[in-house]
Design a protein around this motif. Structure first.
Motif, PDB file in Angstrom:
ATOM      1  N   TYR A  52      -6.578 -14.966  10.737  1.00  0.00           N
ATOM      2  CA  TYR A  52      -5.071 -15.433   9.713  1.00  0.00           C
ATOM      3  C   TYR A  52      -3.539 -13.978  10.177  1.00  0.00           C
ATOM      4  O   TYR A  52      -4.061 -13.641   9.022  1.00  0.00           O
ATOM      5  CB  TYR A  52      -4.894 -15.342   8.871  1.00  0.00           C
ATOM      6  N   ARG A 105      -7.842 -26.010   3.264  1.00  0.00           N
ATOM      7  CA  ARG A 105      -7.110 -25.063   4.871  1.00  0.00           C
ATOM      8  C   ARG A 105      -5.661 -25.443   4.757  1.00  0.00           C
ATOM      9  O   ARG A 105      -5.034 -26.714   4.414  1.00  0.00           O
ATOM     10  CB  ARG A 105      -7.567 -25.812   6.046  1.00  0.00           C
ATOM     11  N   LEU A 162     -14.518 -19.343   2.010  1.00  0.00           N
ATOM     12  CA  LEU A 162     -13.448 -19.010   0.533  1.00  0.00           C
ATOM     13  C   LEU A 162     -14.068 -19.976  -0.926  1.00  0.00           C
ATOM     14  O   LEU A 162     -14.667 -18.688  -1.968  1.00  0.00           O
ATOM     15  CB  LEU A 162     -12.140 -18.895   0.194  1.00  0.00           C
TER      16      LEU A 162
HETATM   17  P1  ADP Z   1     -11.468 -21.615   6.868  1.00  0.00           P
HETATM   18  O1  ADP Z   1     -11.157 -19.989   7.858  1.00  0.00           O
HETATM   19  O2  ADP Z   1     -12.570 -21.878   7.902  1.00  0.00           O
HETATM   20  O3  ADP Z   1     -10.145 -22.451   7.025  1.00  0.00           O
HETATM   21  P2  ADP Z   1     -11.299 -20.226   4.423  1.00  0.00           P
HETATM   22  O4  ADP Z   1     -11.941 -20.679   2.852  1.00  0.00           O
HETATM   23  O5  ADP Z   1     -12.046 -18.895   5.261  1.00  0.00           O
HETATM   24  O6  ADP Z   1     -11.372 -21.678   5.116  1.00  0.00           O
HETATM   25  O7  ADP Z   1      -9.607 -19.921   4.139  1.00  0.00           O
HETATM   26  C1  ADP Z   1      -9.165 -21.333   3.463  1.00  0.00           C
HETATM   27  C2  ADP Z   1      -7.602 -21.433   3.792  1.00  0.00           C
HETATM   28  O8  ADP Z   1      -7.626 -19.816   3.151  1.00  0.00           O
HETATM   29  C3  ADP Z   1      -7.133 -20.725   5.670  1.00  0.00           C
HETATM   30  O9  ADP Z   1      -7.688 -21.706   6.185  1.00  0.00           O
HETATM   31  C4  ADP Z   1      -6.213 -20.186   5.624  1.00  0.00           C
HETATM   32  O10 ADP Z   1      -4.962 -21.291   5.299  1.00  0.00           O
HETATM   33  C5  ADP Z   1      -5.998 -19.672   4.005  1.00  0.00           C
HETATM   34  N1  ADP Z   1      -6.486 -17.726   4.138  1.00  0.00           N
HETATM   35  C6  ADP Z   1      -7.881 -17.187   4.431  1.00  0.00           C
HETATM   36  N2  ADP Z   1      -7.712 -15.986   3.985  1.00  0.00           N
HETATM   37  C7  ADP Z   1      -7.076 -15.405   4.767  1.00  0.00           C
HETATM   38  C8  ADP Z   1      -5.691 -14.438   5.028  1.00  0.00           C
HETATM   39  N3  ADP Z   1      -6.674 -13.208   5.054  1.00  0.00           N
HETATM   40  N4  ADP Z   1      -4.423 -14.615   5.320  1.00  0.00           N
HETATM   41  C9  ADP Z   1      -3.835 -15.859   4.984  1.00  0.00           C
HETATM   42  N5  ADP Z   1      -4.518 -16.744   4.767  1.00  0.00           N
HETATM   43  C10 ADP Z   1      -6.043 -16.524   4.315  1.00  0.00           C
END
Ligand code: ADP
Length: 317
Positions: free
Chosen positions: A210, A256, A271
């Motif tokens: 991201y 997401r 996450l």
């Molecule tokens: P995924 O990457 O499979 O979508 P995650 O659970 O890892 O699932 O992340 C959930 C959402 O949180 C992501 O889709 C993104 O929108 C947001 N996100 C996670 N990490 C970051 C980051 N470091 N910076 C910005 N947005 C983030």
């Protein structure tokens, strides 16, 4: 002091000593209760105001004992329900794999063996079936991983956090445009090494994913050891950031913030897995961020008493 005489008959000195004595008894019981000992009781050996206070203290201790028993029952019930849910997710995800393999397989046969009989529209449908099946496969794998976290618990070991992070970076194998800075002076921690590596790997991967900067910078540091017995770690990036309204939401399953194909795609499970692992380590996770300002993920890991590692207690979080 003469036990026969009542407070009414005491002189000032005797009354002071009597009062101090009674107060000391009650305060000692209250301080035991404050430290969590609910086996104590105040002695009710006079019919004056101190006797009434002692009775009141005992009624309070009884109430606290009842509340504690109810809490323990609820915790056991909650754990049982969680376990059942995890088993259910595992079985369902596992069983979904076979029909999914059939869908993918037959779509592939159609594409290969009947390509001259299927028109362009039909080819497009077949491509979409394959894409949908791929995504479902990804989702099932993530769900299986999520349920594995609750089902398989590795023993806790002592490890230098800096070493664990360096190993994780080698595993993640960041591309040229990513710079990862790990600060010095990391502590030794007691943890499930494999799972904690998964936490760092997930946060680092997201920090790269991201991120729309030409040079993606990720800083990993230790924020210190807090009074509540936890080490706090920070993973900071210079990426796209997150709107305030979504700061909690991203830790929930399947959440997401982007269309499914944007930013390299994903299932929104990562996450949630991270949060679950952090909880198993007695800690919590949160994020500070604003759009275009990068994100700062914080998480804590409770320091374990060596003798307690491997007991069930560490999982009661
Ligand atoms: P995924 O990457 O499979 O979508 P995650 O659970 O890892 O699932 O992340 C959930 C959402 O949180 C992501 O889709 C993104 O929108 C947001 N996100 C996670 N990490 C970051 C980051 N470091 N910076 C910005 N947005 C983030």
């Amino acid at each position: 002091m003469n036990a026969e005489i009542t407070p009414d008959e005491m002189n000032t000195e005797e009354l002071r000593a009597y009062t101090e004595n009674k107060l000391a008894d009650i305060l000692s019981v209250l301080s035991d209760v404050a430290l969590g000992d609910l086996t104590v009781e105040a002695s009710v050996d006079s019919e004056d105001i101190f006797g009434s206070v002692a009775m009141g203290v005992n009624a309070m201790i009884k109430g606290l004992r009842e509340l504690k028993a109810q809490d323990a029952e609820k915790t056991i019930l909650l754990e049982k329900t969680n376990q059942e849910l995890e088993d259910f997710v595992y079985i369902v995800s596992h069983d979904l794999k076979a029909p999914l393999r059939a869908i993918t397989g037959f779509a592939q046969f159609l594409k290969e063996d009947y390509h001259d009989k299927v028109d362009e529209q039909g080819q497009d449908y077949l491509r979409r079936i394959a894409e949908g099946a791929d995504r479902m496969h990804q989702l099932i794998n993530d769900l299986l991983e999520l349920s594995r976290i609750g089902r398989h618990r590795n023993p806790f070991v002592e490890i230098d956090a800096g070493e664990l992070i360096r190993r994780t970076i080698v595993f993640v194998n960041p591309p040229e445009d990513v710079k990862i800075v790990v600060s010095d002076g990391m502590p030794a921690i007691f943890c499930d090494e494999v799972r904690l590596q998964q936490v760092f790997a997930n946060l680092i991967t997201n920090a790269m994913k991201y991120n729309d900067k030409d040079e993606k910078i990720i800083e990993i540091s230790w924020a210190g050891y807090s009074e509540n017995g936890c080490d706090e770690f920070i993973v900071r990036d210079n990426g796209i950031g997150i709107e305030e309204a979504h700061l909690d939401r991203i830790f929930k399953i399947f959440q997401r913030l982007h269309a499914k194909e944007e930013y390299g795609g994903g299932t929104g499970v990562g996450l949630n897995i991270v949060r679950k692992i952090v909880k198993q380590h007695g800690g919590k996770i949160w994020v500070e961020s604003a759009p275009a300002e990068g994100s700062v993920f914080h998480f804590t890991v409770r320091r374990q008493d060596k003798d307690q590692t491997g007991t069930e207690e560490q999982w009661l979080v």
